[in-house]
Design a protein around this motif. Sequence first.
Motif, PDB file in Angstrom:
ATOM      1  N   ARG A 387      51.232  19.904 -31.472  1.00  0.00           N
ATOM      2  CA  ARG A 387      49.898  19.798 -32.061  1.00  0.00           C
ATOM      3  C   ARG A 387      49.188  18.498 -31.679  1.00  0.00           C
ATOM      4  O   ARG A 387      47.959  18.463 -31.562  1.00  0.00           O
ATOM      5  CB  ARG A 387      50.022  19.905 -33.577  1.00  0.00           C
ATOM      6  N   ALA A 388      49.970  17.434 -31.489  1.00  0.00           N
ATOM      7  CA  ALA A 388      49.352  16.127 -31.206  1.00  0.00           C
ATOM      8  C   ALA A 388      49.002  15.947 -29.730  1.00  0.00           C
ATOM      9  O   ALA A 388      48.316  14.980 -29.370  1.00  0.00           O
ATOM     10  CB  ALA A 388      50.286  15.012 -31.653  1.00  0.00           C
ATOM     11  N   ILE A 389      49.445  16.838 -28.855  1.00  0.00           N
ATOM     12  CA  ILE A 389      49.170  16.676 -27.421  1.00  0.00           C
ATOM     13  C   ILE A 389      47.722  17.069 -27.146  1.00  0.00           C
ATOM     14  O   ILE A 389      47.340  18.230 -27.266  1.00  0.00           O
ATOM     15  CB  ILE A 389      50.142  17.525 -26.571  1.00  0.00           C
ATOM     16  N   LYS A 390      46.909  16.102 -26.781  1.00  0.00           N
ATOM     17  CA  LYS A 390      45.481  16.340 -26.559  1.00  0.00           C
ATOM     18  C   LYS A 390      45.163  16.598 -25.082  1.00  0.00           C
ATOM     19  O   LYS A 390      44.167  17.270 -24.771  1.00  0.00           O
ATOM     20  CB  LYS A 390      44.671  15.132 -27.044  1.00  0.00           C
ATOM     21  N   HIS A 391      45.980  16.055 -24.197  1.00  0.00           N
ATOM     22  CA  HIS A 391      45.767  16.226 -22.762  1.00  0.00           C
ATOM     23  C   HIS A 391      47.119  16.476 -22.117  1.00  0.00           C
ATOM     24  O   HIS A 391      48.099  15.788 -22.414  1.00  0.00           O
ATOM     25  CB  HIS A 391      45.109  14.988 -22.136  1.00  0.00           C
ATOM     26  N   ALA A 407      48.495   4.870 -23.063  1.00  0.00           N
ATOM     27  CA  ALA A 407      47.737   5.218 -21.854  1.00  0.00           C
ATOM     28  C   ALA A 407      46.559   4.265 -21.658  1.00  0.00           C
ATOM     29  O   ALA A 407      46.262   3.849 -20.525  1.00  0.00           O
ATOM     30  CB  ALA A 407      47.251   6.658 -21.947  1.00  0.00           C
ATOM     31  N   ILE A 408      45.889   3.900 -22.741  1.00  0.00           N
ATOM     32  CA  ILE A 408      44.752   2.979 -22.650  1.00  0.00           C
ATOM     33  C   ILE A 408      45.213   1.601 -22.190  1.00  0.00           C
ATOM     34  O   ILE A 408      44.576   0.950 -21.341  1.00  0.00           O
ATOM     35  CB  ILE A 408      44.033   2.897 -24.005  1.00  0.00           C
ATOM     36  N   GLN A 409      46.360   1.137 -22.730  1.00  0.00           N
ATOM     37  CA  GLN A 409      46.867  -0.182 -22.363  1.00  0.00           C
ATOM     38  C   GLN A 409      47.302  -0.238 -20.898  1.00  0.00           C
ATOM     39  O   GLN A 409      47.247  -1.289 -20.256  1.00  0.00           O
ATOM     40  CB  GLN A 409      48.024  -0.582 -23.267  1.00  0.00           C
ATOM     41  N   LEU A 410      47.734   0.900 -20.364  1.00  0.00           N
ATOM     42  CA  LEU A 410      48.158   0.936 -18.970  1.00  0.00           C
ATOM     43  C   LEU A 410      46.986   1.154 -18.015  1.00  0.00           C
ATOM     44  O   LEU A 410      47.110   0.933 -16.807  1.00  0.00           O
ATOM     45  CB  LEU A 410      49.190   2.051 -18.756  1.00  0.00           C
ATOM     46  N   THR A 411      45.856   1.610 -18.548  1.00  0.00           N
ATOM     47  CA  THR A 411      44.662   1.830 -17.712  1.00  0.00           C
ATOM     48  C   THR A 411      43.483   1.127 -18.365  1.00  0.00           C
ATOM     49  O   THR A 411      43.379  -0.082 -18.351  1.00  0.00           O
ATOM     50  CB  THR A 411      44.396   3.340 -17.529  1.00  0.00           C
ATOM     51  N   ASN A 412      42.584   1.914 -18.962  1.00  0.00           N
ATOM     52  CA  ASN A 412      41.471   1.381 -19.733  1.00  0.00           C
ATOM     53  C   ASN A 412      40.933   2.484 -20.634  1.00  0.00           C
ATOM     54  O   ASN A 412      41.292   3.667 -20.462  1.00  0.00           O
ATOM     55  CB  ASN A 412      40.366   0.815 -18.824  1.00  0.00           C
ATOM     56  N   PRO A 413      40.082   2.161 -21.594  1.00  0.00           N
ATOM     57  CA  PRO A 413      39.644   3.163 -22.559  1.00  0.00           C
ATOM     58  C   PRO A 413      38.873   4.331 -21.970  1.00  0.00           C
ATOM     59  O   PRO A 413      38.747   5.381 -22.618  1.00  0.00           O
ATOM     60  CB  PRO A 413      38.744   2.359 -23.514  1.00  0.00           C
ATOM     61  N   THR A 414      38.335   4.217 -20.790  1.00  0.00           N
ATOM     62  CA  THR A 414      37.530   5.302 -20.207  1.00  0.00           C
ATOM     63  C   THR A 414      38.305   6.136 -19.190  1.00  0.00           C
ATOM     64  O   THR A 414      37.954   7.284 -18.938  1.00  0.00           O
ATOM     65  CB  THR A 414      36.281   4.733 -19.523  1.00  0.00           C
ATOM     66  N   LYS A 415      39.365   5.568 -18.603  1.00  0.00           N
ATOM     67  CA  LYS A 415      40.075   6.285 -17.531  1.00  0.00           C
ATOM     68  C   LYS A 415      41.511   6.663 -17.914  1.00  0.00           C
ATOM     69  O   LYS A 415      42.292   7.063 -17.051  1.00  0.00           O
ATOM     70  CB  LYS A 415      40.101   5.423 -16.263  1.00  0.00           C
ATOM     71  N   GLN A 418      43.158   9.945 -16.810  1.00  0.00           N
ATOM     72  CA  GLN A 418      43.554  10.102 -15.408  1.00  0.00           C
ATOM     73  C   GLN A 418      45.025   9.765 -15.168  1.00  0.00           C
ATOM     74  O   GLN A 418      45.568  10.004 -14.084  1.00  0.00           O
ATOM     75  CB  GLN A 418      42.667   9.212 -14.516  1.00  0.00           C
ATOM     76  N   LEU A 419      45.682   9.216 -16.223  1.00  0.00           N
ATOM     77  CA  LEU A 419      47.102   8.859 -16.085  1.00  0.00           C
ATOM     78  C   LEU A 419      47.991  10.099 -16.065  1.00  0.00           C
ATOM     79  O   LEU A 419      49.123  10.039 -15.580  1.00  0.00           O
ATOM     80  CB  LEU A 419      47.504   7.927 -17.234  1.00  0.00           C
ATOM     81  N   VAL A 420      47.489  11.224 -16.589  1.00  0.00           N
ATOM     82  CA  VAL A 420      48.279  12.454 -16.582  1.00  0.00           C
ATOM     83  C   VAL A 420      48.549  12.864 -15.135  1.00  0.00           C
ATOM     84  O   VAL A 420      47.614  12.964 -14.318  1.00  0.00           O
ATOM     85  CB  VAL A 420      47.537  13.591 -17.332  1.00  0.00           C
ATOM     86  N   GLY A 448      51.630  14.332 -20.319  1.00  0.00           N
ATOM     87  CA  GLY A 448      50.513  14.504 -21.235  1.00  0.00           C
ATOM     88  C   GLY A 448      50.292  13.272 -22.083  1.00  0.00           C
ATOM     89  O   GLY A 448      51.066  12.304 -22.026  1.00  0.00           O
ATOM     90  N   ILE A 449      49.217  13.333 -22.864  1.00  0.00           N
ATOM     91  CA  ILE A 449      48.864  12.221 -23.751  1.00  0.00           C
ATOM     92  C   ILE A 449      48.678  12.773 -25.156  1.00  0.00           C
ATOM     93  O   ILE A 449      47.943  13.754 -25.361  1.00  0.00           O
ATOM     94  CB  ILE A 449      47.573  11.529 -23.282  1.00  0.00           C
TER      95      ILE A 449
END
Length: 659
Positions: A387-391, A407-415, A418-420, A448-449
Amino acid sequence: MAFLELHDIHKSYYLDKEEFPVLKGISLDFNRGEFVSILGESGGGKSTLMNIIGGLDRNFTGQVKVNGQLLDHHDQKQLDNYRRSTVGYIYQSYNLISHLTVLDNVLIALDMTTLTREEQHQRALQLLDKVGLGDQVNKHPNHLSGGQKQRVAIARALASDPQIIIADEPTGALDAQNTQEVLALLDDIAKDGKLIIAVTHSQEVADHGTRIVHLADGVIDGDERLRPAYTLPAHPTQIAARLLPATASYRTAFKHLMYNFWRNSLIMLGTAIGIFAVILFTGLGNGINGYIQDQINSLANPRAVTVHKNPTGKKMNQDQLQASMQNMAADPQSMLISQRNVDRLRKLKGVSVVEPGVTVAGFRLAYQKMQQSGTNLATWNRSVTTRAIKHGHKPGDNEILLTKQQAIQLTNPTKYRQLVGKKVHLTFNWVDRNGKPVPVTGDVKVSGIADGVSAVTALNYTTVHRLIKDSGGTTAANSIAVIVDDLDQVQAVANRIDNMRDGNNKRIFGAITVGSILKTVNTYVSLASTVLAAIAGISLLVSALMIIVTMYMSVSERTKEIGILRALGERKKDIRRLFTSESILIGLFSAVLAVILALAATAILNHALYGIIKYDIVQITAGNIVFAFVVAIVISFIAALLPAHRAANLNPIDALAAD
């Protein structure tokens, strides 16, 4: 043999032990077809004699015989039956029941007959036509003239077809024309074969009958026959009497309730508010419990039991077991589970699937030049929901599921999305077979995220197993997901797991279930809702006091009505039921109003909050509604007991004399 015989009747009143004789040895015979006038001045004992004849006064000496049968004035049931089947009363002050219509005032005497409801209605209408009130049946007594009221009283006295009609100053409050009309009606009744005994101080009224008995200073000083008694009809009528049915009490109670509706509505509103609060808080407790259960079940499979090693060997509660899991970071070796014990779990009754897993207390992720440290890396198993998997999707072979924050800490809040599908470098510490630390590293692809309270960082078990093995670490599990066959057996299986022992009789495992977490949370929620409902219940106590006061007021206001009903033949039981049934009706109407208010409040609150939590936070069950009605009935019934008891024990003579 005379129809009614009085033998040596003595009656005295007492004031501070001083005796005041009222009747001093009265002996009289009466026959049907007679219109007998008891003539005398006020205070001569006429009314007292009539109360004895009518079965209302029990405290005297002497004998009263009716149709050859001795009337035992010490037998309450016999007196009630005598008044019900043999006697009809006509009063100087009419004594009509104000909250009943003209028709209902007549029907109330017919309730204690064996006639059907339709027959009772027809007879009441016929009698009202006979006394000239066929067009006044739906009026209340306060809309009638004195003469009309007396005619209603006559129709009521005749309703049950009694053999004796007692008229106490029947024309005392009437003008000349109405007096003649009423006397003519009484004469017609005597011609039908009834015994009319009229108490009067008017010579003119006395001269209208067939016989005059003069009573002075408690003795008979004259008995004059004016003309022969009327010939009895060949086939005299007689309507059989019966005990008052409960439905009649409920009808009368309902009519009084409606007659004073606006006053009683305040009582019902006060009671309804208390019941409404109890229903609403109980429904809120149901909704919160359901919401928490829904949220927790969204985190984990409710049929799953999470199993960890019990480091103490003793019984541990859920909080202690959760705390012991911190040992995984400080001493991973102590929390490893042997394959033998994993196999024992598979053989346990009620278990369908056993999935060994690994839980890591700390780990590090790297992507390009970015790094992120995290806690609680676990293997994906059937105890976790998607249920918690959004992407993306759940982790497969050589894949990892990250949280949105990672995921945000490894990339940024907007991208971060794209880590998937990209690979990240994973590092965590484990132990080898000897318990020595072993660094485990490897590249895994992001499957996933996840986001929300149920978001987890998870690896496929095959992936974890391979990474640990390639790094020289032990592949023993330190956590296990046990899936139970039947949802209803989850707690039973958890108890069996908790009770598994080793060769030293020490407990091996500790089991954590969603149900146990829910039980703990729901205990606190239930406690809070119970406290709130109890606070609301205080208003129910106030409502009960309001009902008690209302019933006592009703008894005081209806004292004369009680006397009238007792004179008609109603038992003490019937009087008690009259007041308790009215109180119960107040409780029922209060419960209906409370349920309507609660359902309306529920609809408003759920509509207002659904957009925020996506859940109906107030859930009123059928059980809550049934409970509301039961509480309302019980409270109203208990509240009416004392007033009803007081009403039933009123002396009928004193009640009739009340203003």
